[in-house]
Write an enzyme that holds these catalytic residues in place. Sequence first.
Site, PDB file in Angstrom:
ATOM      1  CG  ASP A 273      -1.798   1.160   1.362  1.00  0.00           C
ATOM      2  OD1 ASP A 273      -2.689   1.297   0.511  1.00  0.00           O
ATOM      3  OD2 ASP A 273      -1.617   1.960   2.294  1.00  0.00           O
TER       4      ASP A 273
ATOM      5  CD  GLU B 149      -2.191   2.225  -3.429  1.00  0.00           C
ATOM      6  OE1 GLU B 149      -3.367   2.507  -3.722  1.00  0.00           O
ATOM      7  OE2 GLU B 149      -1.778   2.173  -2.252  1.00  0.00           O
TER       8      GLU B 149
END
Length: 749
Positions: A389, A425
């Site tokens: 993330d 990401e």
Amino acid sequence: MTSAAEQRALSEGRTAGGGVPATAVRGGARRAPAPAVPVWPGAPTPLGARFRVGPDGVAGTNFALWAGGAEAVRLCLFDERGRETQVPLTELTHEIWHGFVPGVRPGQRYGYRVAGRWDPWTGARWNPAKLLLDPYARAVDGEFRLPPEVYGHVRDWPDQPVADTVRDDRDSAPYVPKGVVVHDDDDWADDRRPKTPWADSVIYELHVRGFTKLHPGIPEELRGTYAGLAHPAAVEHLVKLGVTAVELLPVHQFAHEDHLLRRGLKNYWGYNSIGYFAPHAAYAASGTTGEQVGEFKRMVRALHAAGIEVILDVVYNHTAEAGELGPTLSLKGIDNRGYYRLQHDARRYADYTGCGNTLHVVQPQVLRLITDSLRYWVTEMGVDGFRFDLAAALARSMHDVDMLSPFLAVISQDPVLRRVKLIAEPWDIGSGGYQVGAFPPLWTEWNDRYRDAVRDFWRHALPDVREMGYRLSGSSDLYAWGGRRPYASVNFVTAHDGFTLRDLVSYEGKHNDANGEGNRDGTDDNRSWNCGAEGETDDTGVRALRRRQLRNLLTTLLLSTGVPMLVAGDELGRTQRGNNNAYCQDSEISWLDWSLLDDPEWRPLFELTSRLIALRHAHPVLHRRAFFSGRPHSADGLRDLAWFTARGAEMTEGDWYAPAATLGMYLSGRDIPGRDERGAPVLDDSFLTVLHAGDTPTPFVLPAAPWAERYEVLVDTSAERQDTAPGTVFEAGTEIVVPGRTVLLLRVG
């Protein structure tokens, strides 16, 4: 080394910061000192709590905690009734406090109290009144609640601008969960990792609880748990669908934010980690005093046995402690300055995540925490990869994103981590944080430019087809450098964050009222089209068009070069009723509605998705390991990739810049680079894909020789159901009519 005076002060209930006695209990009352617990020197490594046999064959647990700058550390042991026994750790080696406690066995609950200066103006926030979770705890027992007692500062101080500088001396132990000693006795000898090559992968993003909560084939007591995901009924769906990997939304132990708890909600997605070694306890059916570890491992084994890899969505960029006004749960109280990036004004946190804090990954101890955690999940928990993330936040050096940063350098040379699947990401919210296409080899990336292009094409919003051409063929403009391959692009149309696929064709605006934030949360850039009516409708024409658009989007995704990622339930037509930010919806808004699988209106969508995945697996040309060259490879002039207009002519440079709603893509199966495992050339069928986003039918001339002699229709998204029998055959050069908003997949003969 802590002085004798400092240790004596701690044992007498005093601290260098003048705070609460270390023996404080609920309500601030004093209790008599607990009986002395023997503690031997132990070892500074490994960090965390490790049950083992110590000197003279005595069983016990070694505790080791890095706490740079701390003045004293107490290990706190809790019995079944919650009574606390404090044990001073007096050994200090390279800023690691450690000790071996004889007789402490698996199942023991524990935490730490760490003493030091209280000086928020310099970033020092030690407060021994707060019980702290071991960052290396392998299991966590209990719920995180957020009453005032768990904050290191006086939360309701009248002068709020300086509230974070006033220390709260109330004991937090009754209100916070505890770490649990776990015995590692699993050698994984009976496990067989699928080791699916990147190019052959099809990823399925799912939420452990949401995927299993309503599944009728899973026993009720197992729904919402790791055991539920391991159940044959859950695994059967994944196998029938044909995916090769599940990407689990965060399963590290996480906490719920105060603003959600006050609204009666919870952090459902889990992007609020507080324990990087512990499986989230609320997803365990078997218990929370270490049983969750074994249950997670059994889930991994069950998925591996079915040929399915397990990828974890991990959140190492920030923690649940938020900013200066957040709670003190773990790292903030162990060494705030050592673990977090602070601003020039050290009271404040650098926030590249939008969550209040950012881990200071440049610091060796933070980098060690992250890499130790990653290796643990691979070697001892059996997982096969990670999706990071806000990975750009991890790649920052002192300030800027740096692709030579310590984090990326360590990963690239680590003998364990460089061999697993690594997905970035590739952005954060800080300056220069958007890094799509910039991560080094070994990494794949979520490709949001693919998402945007495909959404815009099918709502007929692209000015031309240049962008679509790049995205369909592997995004070579982004990834054809440094030895990267087409599978560096993880292609997706939807993700957990945003509309579901059904909502993408049913809503033009977000409908997030259930989140209690006045519909202000969630993105407004949805690139969606509601097909003529907002939300659910009884209009049969609109409903049919929406189902066709779903077929178009799924077919485009699964025929594109790169690694496709589906979101759980999109193959069923799952809806979140227009909520594009369901992060706090632990409810039927987020849970999969399995009745759709038996609904005649939606069952064909699952069947099409499964068939497309099977086609992809069966044909190497649909999951190439190398980029297309676009050049002739033989005397007849055929190329490995060619593009055609609706006239049946190869596209010119001018055609790429002209407005168009129709695109033909030819993939040659005889010009696939590389060889198979036995060294033979890889040969396959050739295919022509025709994508038409216009709302009216269009003529399309099928390319003639040397491209083909005939074409067989395999997929026609204008049809509700796809016939698996031999499809219609057309002679090359034939002008066919492509229905409005349709994808055709034709096999070349």
